[in-house]
Design an enzyme around this catalytic site. Structure first.
Site, mmCIF file in Angstrom:
data_model
loop_
_atom_site.group_PDB
_atom_site.id
_atom_site.type_symbol
_atom_site.label_atom_id
_atom_site.label_comp_id
_atom_site.label_asym_id
_atom_site.label_seq_id
_atom_site.Cartn_x
_atom_site.Cartn_y
_atom_site.Cartn_z
ATOM 1 N N HIS A 251 -9.720 -14.351 -22.781
ATOM 2 C CA HIS A 251 -8.540 -13.559 -22.419
ATOM 3 C C HIS A 251 -7.293 -14.224 -22.994
ATOM 4 C CE1 HIS A 251 -5.676 -11.263 -20.055
ATOM 5 N NE2 HIS A 251 -6.652 -10.545 -19.543
ATOM 6 N N ARG A 274 1.366 -6.758 -19.081
ATOM 7 C CA ARG A 274 1.638 -6.198 -20.404
ATOM 8 C C ARG A 274 1.586 -4.680 -20.360
ATOM 9 N NH1 ARG A 274 -2.686 -8.025 -23.773
ATOM 10 N NH2 ARG A 274 -3.712 -8.963 -21.976
#
Length: 588
Positions: A251, A274
Site C-alpha cells: 500500500h 485520497r
C-alpha cells in the site's frame, strides 16, 4: 455437531451469523482471543454496487461495471467466477449489514480504480447510537453474535495458541480441529470455515512472505502480528492448494510516526483520504502521480520518484469531509494540522511561492480536466489561505491477494483440483479473488460476501451429512433423536467458564480511586495504565490480545485515552472483553 469457524474478523463473523440464520450450531475460535482481526483497522469503507444507498443518491452503478473495474485492477489474474460472486453479491452484502445491524453506510466515495462512487461508510459528523462513526461493522456485529441465538458459542476470551486440522476421514473429509487452550489440547468436531486472514506480517521461520516475496521482507507492515498465514499453512498441510501466493499488495500510504520513523508496524492512511481529494506531494512540493490510481501503481511511482519524504496533504474541504480520520490520526501524533499555506510551506521547508504554484497548477487541471498524470476525478479547487492536515507517507505491506484456492461456493480446493469435503475459506485467507491487485474497499466486501457464501455452504454440508447419517441408521426414530443430541463419538468442545466479576476483593479494588499523577507512573510496556471514561485500567496483560496491535495502546500509556477509545469502540467493549482490567476510578 457444530460448524467450527476459525477466525473472529469480519469474514468469520459473517460466516457465523449466516450459519445461525440457517439454524446451525456454531463454535467460533479466534487466535487473538478477541474478535476483530485486521478488519477493525479498515476505515475507508466497504464496496457495493446497486445498493440502496447508491439508489438514494442517484449513483448509476451496477454489478457489471464493478466487475469490469475489478477485472482491470486484477490484471486479468483473478478468476471470473470469483469476481462475479464478489461483485454480483456486493449490493446485497451492504444492504444486509444495514438491515441486520442498523449500520449507517449513508456516505459513498470513489476510491482509486473505481469508475463509480461505491465505497460506503458512515457519516462521522452525526453520531447516532455509536453506529454512524466511520465504520462500526466489527464491534457491532461482534457484540450481537452472543445475543442472536443460544446455538452460538463464541469464545472471544479464549487465547488459542495452536489450531490444527484434525485428520481427514476415509472419504478425505475434514472432520474437525484441534486447538490448545490453557495448556490443554481440545478437540471439536464438524465442518470447518477458515477465516484467519493473510500473511503480510509473516516473519516466522516458515514464512510464506519470505518464501514467495523475499524482496519485500524488510518493508514495514500494517498487519497485526497474528497475520502469519496460519489458515493457509494448516489447509495446505491436509492437501489444500495455494494460489497467487506471490501476489502481495504494498500500500502506498502507511503513516510515518515522526517519533518512531523506523517502526516495523505502521498505521494505514485510509484510502478515503485520497478519495475525498487529498494530494500526494514530494519533497519539492510537487505532485508526481494520479492520487486515485491503483495502489500498486501509486506505490511504484513513489519508488520511481525517490523524492522523500512524501506527504499526503488535505485541504479544508477534504479535512471536513473526512473529519473523523483527521482527528483520529492527529490524536495519535501521526498527522498535523496547519492553519495556513504559509505554515504548510514552513513545515515542508519550502518557499510559499512553491506551494502556491502547486495549487495554481492543480486548479488549472481541475478546470481543464487535463491532468499530466492522468487524473480524471476531482474534488474542487484548492486555496492557499486554508486549513491543511498533513502526514508523511511510506509504502507498507498491506494485503495478500494469494491464499487458499476456493471455488464459487467457498470450498477449499485440493492439489488435484477437487473440493476438500468439510473445509471452507473466506476473507483474506482465500486467494484468486483479487488477482494481482485489490481495489480499495473490497477487503471488507470479500469478508462479508465470502463469509456469507461459506456460511451457506457449510450449513448445507452439515445438513447433508446429518441426512446421510440418519439414512444410514435406517431412518428409525431413535437414530433421529440421536442426531438431535451430541454424538458420543464426537464430543462438543467444552465452553470456558466466564470470567469472574463478583469477588469481594475484585469489587474492593475497583472502588479504589487514583489520580492522573498515579496513572502517569505506569507507562511502560510491562506496566501500562490508561484512563477510559473515568475508569482506570491496567491493560498490561491485555496488550498482546488487543486486535489493533500493541502500539495502539502504547500511544496512550499513562494517559487519558477516553476520546480516542470512544471514537473506535462501543462502551460495552470493556465489560465484555476486559472486565478484569478495571482497577479503579479516576479521582476528580
Amino acid at each position: 455437531m457444530s460448524v467450527i469457524v476459525v477466525g473472529g474478523g469480519l469474514a468469520g463473523l459473517s460466516a457465523a451469523h449466516t450459519l445461525l440464520e440457517r439454524g446451525a450450531n456454531v463454535l467460533l475460535l479466534d487466535k487473538q482471543g478477541f474478535m476483530g482481526g485486521n478488519s477493525t483497522k479498515a476505515t475507508s469503507g466497504i464496496n457495493g454496487a446497486g445498493t440502496q444507498t447508491q439508489q438514494t443518491l442517484g449513483i448509476p452503478d451496477n454489478a457489471k461495471t464493478f466487475f469490469d473495474d475489478t477485472k482491470k485492477s486484477a490484471r486479468d489474474l483473478a478468476r471470473d467466477d470469483l469476481i462475479r460472486v464478489l461483485t454480483g453479491r456486493s449490493g446485497d452484502a451492504v444492504n444486509w449489514l444495514q438491515d441486520k445491524f442498523g449500520l449507517d453506510l449513508s456516505k459513498v466515495a470513489r476510491l482509486g480504480g473505481h469508475s463509480q462512487p461505491r465505497t460506503h461508510r458512515g457519516d462521522a459528523s452525526v453520531p447516532r447510537n455509536g453506529l454512524s462513526r466511520p465504520f462500526r461493522i466489527i464491534p457491532t456485529s461482534a457484540n450481537r453474535t452472543p445475543r442472536m441465538c443460544s446455538r452460538s458459542s463464541p469464545m472471544p476470551r479464549w487465547s488459542v495458541s495452536r489450531i490444527s486440522l484434525s485428520s481427514k476421514d476415509d472419504s478425505g473429509a475434514v472432520v474437525g480441529v484441534e486447538y490448545s487452550h490453557s495448556g490443554k489440547t481440545e478437540t471439536a468436531y464438524g465442518p470447518v470455515v477458515l477465516a484467519t486472514g493473510g500473511y503480510a506480517a509473516d516473519f516466522t521461520e516458515d514464512s510464506l512472505l519470505k518464501k514467495y516475496r523475499p524482496e519485500l521482507w524488510n518493508l514495514p507492515t500494517t498487519n497485526g502480528d497474528h497475520c502469519t498465514g496460519d489458515g493457509q499453512k494448516l489447509a495446505m498441510a491436509v492437501g489444500g492448494r495455494g494460489i497467487d501466493l506471490e501476489k502481495v499488495q504494498v500500500h502506498p500510504t502507511g503513516l510515518v510516526d515522526p517519533n518512531e520513523p523506523d517502526a516495523k508496524v505502521k498505521f494505514l492512511a485510509a484510502e478515503a483520504l485520497r478519495g475525498v481529494g487529498g494530494l500526494l506531494l514530494d519533497n519539492t512540493g510537487s505532485r508526481f502521480v494520479d492520487e486515485l490510481q491503483h495502489r500498486d501503481y501509486v506505490t511504484g511511482k513513489i519508488w520511481e520518484n525517490k523524492k522523500y519524504p512524501i506527504r499526503l496533504v488535505l485541504n479544508g474541504p477534504a479535512s471536513k469531509e473526512i473529519e473523523w480520520h483527521c482527528k483520529h490520526y492527529c490524536g495519535r501524533g501521526l498527522m498535523k494540522r496547519f492553519e495556513s499555506g504559509d505554515a504548510l510551506a514552513k513545515e515542508m521547508g519550502l518557499p510559499p511561492s512553491v506551494i502556491k504554484k502547486t495549487f495554481e497548477d492543480y486548479n488549472a487541471v481541475v478546470r481543464s480536466k487535463k491532468d499530466p498524470f492522468g487524473k480524471k476525478f476531482f474534488s474542487g479547487e484548492w486555496k492557499y489561505d486554508d486549513v491543511f492536515h498533513v502526514a508523511i507517507m511510506t509504502p507498507v505491506l498491506h494485503y495478500t491477494m494469494g491464499g487458499l484456492e476456493i471455488d464459487s461456493e467457498s470450498r477449499v480446493i485440493d492439489t488435484n483440483g477437487k473440493p476438500i469435503p468439510g473445509l471452507f475459506a473466506a476473507g483474506e485467507v482465500a486467494g484468486g479473488v483479487h488477482g494481482a491487485n485489490r481495489l480499495g474497499g473490497s477487503s471488507l466486501l470479500g469478508c462479508v460476501v465470502f463469509g456469507r457464501v461459506s456460511g451457506d455452504s457449510a450449513a448445507a454440508y452439515l445438513l447433508q451429512q446429518s441426512s446421510a447419517a440418519i439414512a444410514k441408521a435406517g431412518g428409525r426414530l431413535g437414530a433421529i433423536s440421536g442426531q438431535l443430541g451430541t454424538p458420543s463419538s464426537a464430543p462438543a468442545a467444552k465452553a470456558p467458564e466466564p470470567a469472574s466479576s463478583g469477588s469481594s476483593s475484585s469489587s474492593s479494588s475497583k472502588s479504589k480511586e487514583y489520580t492522573m499523577a498515579d496513572v502517569e507512573k505506569h507507562k511502560k510496556k510491562d506496566d501500562i495504565w490508561v484512563v477510559v471514561n473515568g475508569q482506570v485500567l491496567d491493560v498490561t496483560s491485555f496488550l498482546p490480545e488487543h486486535p489493533g496491535g500493541e502500539k495502539a495502546i502504547l500511544l496512550y500509556a499513562g494517559r487519558d485515552a477516553t476520546e480516542e477509545f470512544n471514537m473506535l469502540h462501543d462502551p460495552k467493549v470493556i465489560p465484555r472483553y476486559a472486565p478484569d482490567a478495571v482497577i479503579g476510578t479516576l479521582k476528580k
